[in-house]
Design a protein around this motif. Structure first.
Motif, mmCIF file in Angstrom:
data_model
loop_
_atom_site.group_PDB
_atom_site.id
_atom_site.type_symbol
_atom_site.label_atom_id
_atom_site.label_comp_id
_atom_site.label_asym_id
_atom_site.label_seq_id
_atom_site.Cartn_x
_atom_site.Cartn_y
_atom_site.Cartn_z
ATOM 1 N N UNK A 1 0.770 -1.142 0.052
ATOM 2 C CA UNK A 1 -0.089 -0.087 -0.068
ATOM 3 C C UNK A 1 0.975 1.090 -0.059
ATOM 4 N N UNK A 2 1.909 1.433 0.748
ATOM 5 C CA UNK A 2 2.744 2.463 0.900
ATOM 6 C C UNK A 2 3.568 2.366 -0.484
ATOM 7 N N UNK A 3 3.937 1.492 -1.171
ATOM 8 C CA UNK A 3 4.559 1.632 -2.485
ATOM 9 C C UNK A 3 3.708 2.411 -3.453
ATOM 10 N N UNK A 4 2.423 2.151 -3.151
ATOM 11 C CA UNK A 4 1.443 2.942 -4.067
ATOM 12 C C UNK A 4 1.074 4.115 -4.019
ATOM 13 N N UNK A 5 1.527 4.684 -2.939
ATOM 14 C CA UNK A 5 1.387 6.150 -2.406
ATOM 15 C C UNK A 5 2.613 7.001 -2.338
ATOM 16 N N UNK A 6 3.675 6.242 -1.878
ATOM 17 C CA UNK A 6 4.932 7.185 -1.626
ATOM 18 C C UNK A 6 5.913 7.056 -3.096
ATOM 19 N N UNK A 7 6.770 8.161 -3.079
ATOM 20 C CA UNK A 7 7.702 7.902 -4.183
ATOM 21 C C UNK A 7 8.627 6.957 -3.852
ATOM 22 N N UNK B 1 11.770 6.772 -3.634
ATOM 23 C CA UNK B 1 12.924 7.177 -3.178
ATOM 24 C C UNK B 1 12.648 7.702 -1.344
ATOM 25 N N UNK B 2 11.088 7.569 -1.177
ATOM 26 C CA UNK B 2 10.723 8.170 -0.027
ATOM 27 C C UNK B 2 11.634 7.306 1.203
ATOM 28 N N UNK B 3 11.912 8.279 2.330
ATOM 29 C CA UNK B 3 12.920 7.785 3.127
ATOM 30 C C UNK B 3 11.874 6.659 3.971
ATOM 31 N N UNK B 4 10.812 6.996 4.420
ATOM 32 C CA UNK B 4 9.818 6.139 5.039
ATOM 33 C C UNK B 4 9.525 4.852 4.135
ATOM 34 N N UNK B 5 9.504 4.827 3.066
ATOM 35 C CA UNK B 5 9.315 3.670 2.291
ATOM 36 C C UNK B 5 10.446 2.860 2.483
ATOM 37 N N UNK B 6 11.675 3.382 2.523
ATOM 38 C CA UNK B 6 12.952 2.591 2.864
ATOM 39 C C UNK B 6 12.854 1.988 4.107
ATOM 40 N N UNK B 7 12.296 2.750 5.429
ATOM 41 C CA UNK B 7 12.199 2.244 6.525
ATOM 42 C C UNK B 7 11.347 0.884 6.473
ATOM 43 N N UNK B 8 10.188 1.192 5.796
ATOM 44 C CA UNK B 8 9.184 -0.018 5.683
ATOM 45 C C UNK B 8 9.633 -1.218 5.177
ATOM 46 N N UNK B 9 10.688 -0.897 4.267
ATOM 47 C CA UNK B 9 11.341 -2.048 3.274
ATOM 48 C C UNK B 9 12.311 -2.670 4.352
ATOM 49 N N UNK B 10 13.045 -2.036 5.124
ATOM 50 C CA UNK B 10 14.103 -2.340 6.147
ATOM 51 C C UNK B 10 13.301 -3.563 7.162
ATOM 52 N N UNK B 11 12.255 -3.065 7.741
ATOM 53 C CA UNK B 11 11.439 -3.647 8.513
ATOM 54 C C UNK B 11 10.949 -5.181 8.229
ATOM 55 N N UNK B 12 10.394 -4.788 6.738
ATOM 56 C CA UNK B 12 10.122 -6.238 6.037
ATOM 57 C C UNK B 12 10.996 -7.226 5.940
#
Length: 782
Positions: free
Chosen positions: A639-645, A647-658
């Motif tokens: 869901x976050x991938x669909x919304x955030x760019x 290179x969004x820093x928070x998307x990287x944080x979400x990817x790191x957690x996963x």
């Protein structure tokens, strides 16, 4: 005025007190005065002196005492005993690291040279042996014996010393320690039961010693990198490939006289002065070594060192004047003013130089003070010039700052002068260090003026020293790193670099030393540029410029700020994703519109989708199985991938957690793909050789190794080893560039590299060496 509206905690009163006092001075313009005039006024202001002295007395009454049953600023054997008993309880239940912390507190609070001190050291050495910190164990054993550890128990310490030498593969020292233990035990006439127990330990150690065939190395010296093209005689602590220049537009600045490559050392400089910052990590207050086995000040429990040598040097040079202030919790309260005090104390310890020869001999503090500014501020950077001249002639920006700030600096300098006058004998010592025949009042005025000047200099020239701390994660598969600010320091030569929001150098630290390297290839004639804090990859131009103007009082016109195409670069990393072209979208005014295709973003829909993603992420901890946790977190991430760019820093944080969850589940391939995506994004934001990419490569290498270890029979095992070898090699390269080869994490990565190389050697092919040793590129296989 003093008692109105002030908090009960006197440490919290300081900032309010400065505001109240400075408001009384707001009608007086002091910007035309020099430091001598200003400090002459404030020190002789009876009302100011009375208020500041009262506050200092409150600080002493509040903090320089026993504050609880487990803490005191001074020494207390009763508190030391309580901590040692807590340590014993932890040690018996095998909580060794917790016992070590308790024993360290016991060491801190014990009266110097007391029995309690030696007992605390001995107990801590037992914990250190269990923790395999053998060198530190040996140090504690030696200190315990030196400080009177009971003779009837000393044979146990000698056995512990022998055990450490055996573990360190030091055969000769181990043999000597064993023989000493045997001789000492004989002299004690041990009881039958104690003698049997002693013999049992001797036999165990003798068997261990048989496996040590020869003496191992006792030296673990760190080799620091040399200056590129050697050291510069005309520019202290600088490379021969750079020079200090001066111009009307750039002021003093640093220029390359010949081309340099990435990693070349341009500065290697010890600070003029530095102070440790408040931290949970113990830092030696003399040499700035981190992660130390603390040895405390002889008088207080607030200052620590890596050993007795550093403690003695600190006491001689500055701590004898700072000890009471440390007991009074003064330094955490006044912040960078501590470093201003240290500048004065170090200058006095070194001795103030004679003023320039062409000037008349000064007869007052004002004349001496002003004479130090009448030098060529380029020539003073020659190696044979007194270091004090370089410190004294750093800019203060007093002529640019607002009146309130200047008055508050003056009040702080007045308070420190009053502290030195009333709580130490510093001003009795100072005349022997100053080339001036004058009375006590003039000496005090000179010291006060130097404190004020240093405060202005440090605000715009101070440098935070960083180190790398690592923490093992709960899953046991990865470690996390965090940069720790150990200290604030002043490096007069490196301070000559001008600012850029896109710097071309990298700062690394070894203890207190600053080592400046090229971040990329630079040509002759290029200016060497540091970043004073605001970086183009982290903050947008307007925000960077505002910060620089507030602290350093200049309008930044670097390439990153001047180039219209780069001004919005940092905004990408907090942007939404355009549904049509996937370009970055951020709010401008009240609307959100794509900068590429001009499509408008439906913010209500986007925010609702993010709320749903956050709900799914919050449900992860409620799931009982790893599979369910991964499923929930993956749904949230999509869901976050669909919304955030992308290179969004928070998307990287979400990817790191996963990625961490996938690694814990054993889905190493999925974990690696997410980490690789993050690496690509970090390369775009910070560059391929950045510290951010280095940390992510290290993380990737851990997961790769876990996959290799868990599936040794897999058909692609050798390919995995080859790829892991390249990734680890790159991680080592970047960690050494950004932190230095002396960091423990670099050694850990090199051990991983050796392990993978050994696995490859077992399945070598004729061209394997070429693949392993000569291919420096890494392929992320995305």
């Amino acid at each position: 005025m003093y008692s109105v509206g002030l908090p009960e905690d006197c440490a919290k009163q300081w900032e309010i007190l400065l505001l109240l006092l400075s408001s009384e001075e707001k009608k007086i313009d002091r910007t035309t005065e020099d430091e001598i005039d200003t400090m002459n006024y404030f020190y002789n202001n009876e009302g100011v002196r009375k208020i500041l002295l009262h506050w200092l007395k409150q600080m002493q009454n509040a903090y320089c005492r026993k504050t609880s049953e487990l803490d005191t600023a001074l020494k207390c054997d009763d508190i030391s005993l309580l901590w040692r008993q807590k340590g014993n309880d932890k040690f018996r239940t095998n909580y060794v690291e917790e016992s070590y912390k308790c024993y360290t507190n016991s060491v801190m609070y014990a009266e110097h040279n007391s029995l309690m001190y030696s007992l605390a050291l001995a107990n801590r050495s037992a914990a250190l042996l269990r923790m395999k910190r053998f060198q530190e164990c040996l140090s504690d054993v030696a200190l315990a014996i030196e400080h009177g550890y009971p003779i009837e128990q000393r044979h146990k310490l000698l056995l512990r010393r022998a055990d450490c030498h055996i573990e360190l593969q030091q055969r000769t020292e181990a043999r000597v320690s064993l023989d000493s233990a045997i001789q000492h035990a004989i002299s004690l006439n041990l009881s039958a039961s104690n003698a049997l127990e002693f013999e049992r330990h001797i036999k165990i150690l003798e068997r261990k010693l048989e496996s040590v065939k020869e003496d191992g190395s006792t030296n673990e010296t760190v080799v620091l990198p040399d200056w590129y093209r050697g050291v510069n005689p005309n520019f202290n602590a600088a490379s021969n490939a750079i020079e200090l220049r001066r111009s009307d537009s750039a002021g003093r600045h640093v220029v390359l006289t010949e081309g340099a490559q990435r990693g070349d050392v341009l500065f290697s400089e010890e600070p003029y002065a530095w102070v440790a910052l408040p931290s949970e990590e113990s830092v030696c207050e003399m040499c700035c070594a981190g992660d130390i086995n603390p040895v405390p000040c002889n008088l207080c429990s607030r200052s620590v060192y890596c050993g007795e040598r550093c403690r003695a040097r600190a006491a001689q040079s500055f701590h004898r004047w700072e000890c009471v202030a440390a007991q009074c919790a003064l330094f955490p309260t006044i912040g960078i003013a501590h470093l201003a005090l240290r500048v004065l104390l170090i200058s006095a310890h070194n001795g103030f130089p004679e003023p320039p020869r062409l000037l008349p001999k000064p007869s007052s503090a004002a004349e001496l003070f002003r004479s130090y500014a009448q030098v060529d501020n380029i020539q003073i950077y020659k190696q044979d010039s007194p270091s004090f001249y370089r410190m004294f002639n750093l800019v203060t920006n007093f002529d640019k700052m607002n009146r309130t700030d200047y008055v508050q600096y003056a009040l702080t300098a007045t308070m420190l002068t009053l502290y030195l006058e009333n709580y130490t004998s510093f001003f009795e010592y100072l005349p022997s260090k100053v080339p001036l025949s004058a009375d006590t009042d003039e000496m005090r005025l000179f010291g006060a003026a130097l404190l004020l000047r240093a405060l202005g200099q440090l605000v715009c020239n101070g440098h935070a020293t960083l180190s790398l701390a690592t923490v093992d994660d709960d899953d046991g598969r990865t470690v996390s790193e965090r940069e720790v600010r150990r200290a604030t320091a002043i490096f007069p030569s490196a301070a000559m670099m001008n600012h850029s929001c896109d710097p071309n150098i990298i700062n690394t630290f070894y203890k207190s030393r600053l080592i400046v390297r090229c971040a990329r290839e630079l040509s002759a004639g290029a200016e060497v540029l540091n970043c004073y804090g605001p970086h183009r990859a982290r903050e947008p131009t307007a925000q960077r410029r505002a910060q620089l103007r507030a602290q350093y009082m200049f309008a930044c016109a670097c390439s990153a700020c001047s180039d219209a195409d780069r001004r919005d670069f940092a905004l990408v990393f907090s942007a939404y994703s355009c549904a049509g072209c996937k370009g970055p979208v951020w709010r401008r005014g009240g609307r959100a519109r794509c900068g590429q295709c001009k499509a408008e973003l439906h913010t209500e829909r986007v925010l609702a989708q993010l709320d749903r993603a956050d709900e799914l992420a919050a449900q992860v901890e409620q799931m009982s199985s790893l599979e369910e946790k991964c499923e929930k977190l993956q749904a949230s991430y999509r869901l976050k991938q669909q919304v955030w760019h992308r290179h969004h820093a928070s998307l990287r944080a979400a990817a790191d957690r996963l990625a961490r969850l996938y690694a814990e589940l054993g889905e190493f391939g999925k974990s690696m793909e997410l980490i690789k995506q993050n690496i690509q994004s970090l390369e775009y934001q910070f560059g391929s050789f950045s510290v951010e990419v280095a940390h992510e490569l290290r993380k990737l290498s851990d997961v790769m190794l876990e996959r290799i270890l868990n599936t040794p029979q897999h058909l692609e095992h050798r390919e995995w080893c080859l790829e892991a070898n390249k990734i680890i090699k790159k991680a080592v390269q970047l960690m050494e560039l950004n932190y230095g080869s002396w960091e423990p994490l670099v050694a850990r990565l090199k051990e991983q590299q050796e392990f993978v190389a050994a696995l490859l050697a077992k399945s070598s092919t004729p061209d394997a060496a070429n693949c392993i040793h000569h291919n420096l590129h890494y392929n992320l296989k995305i």
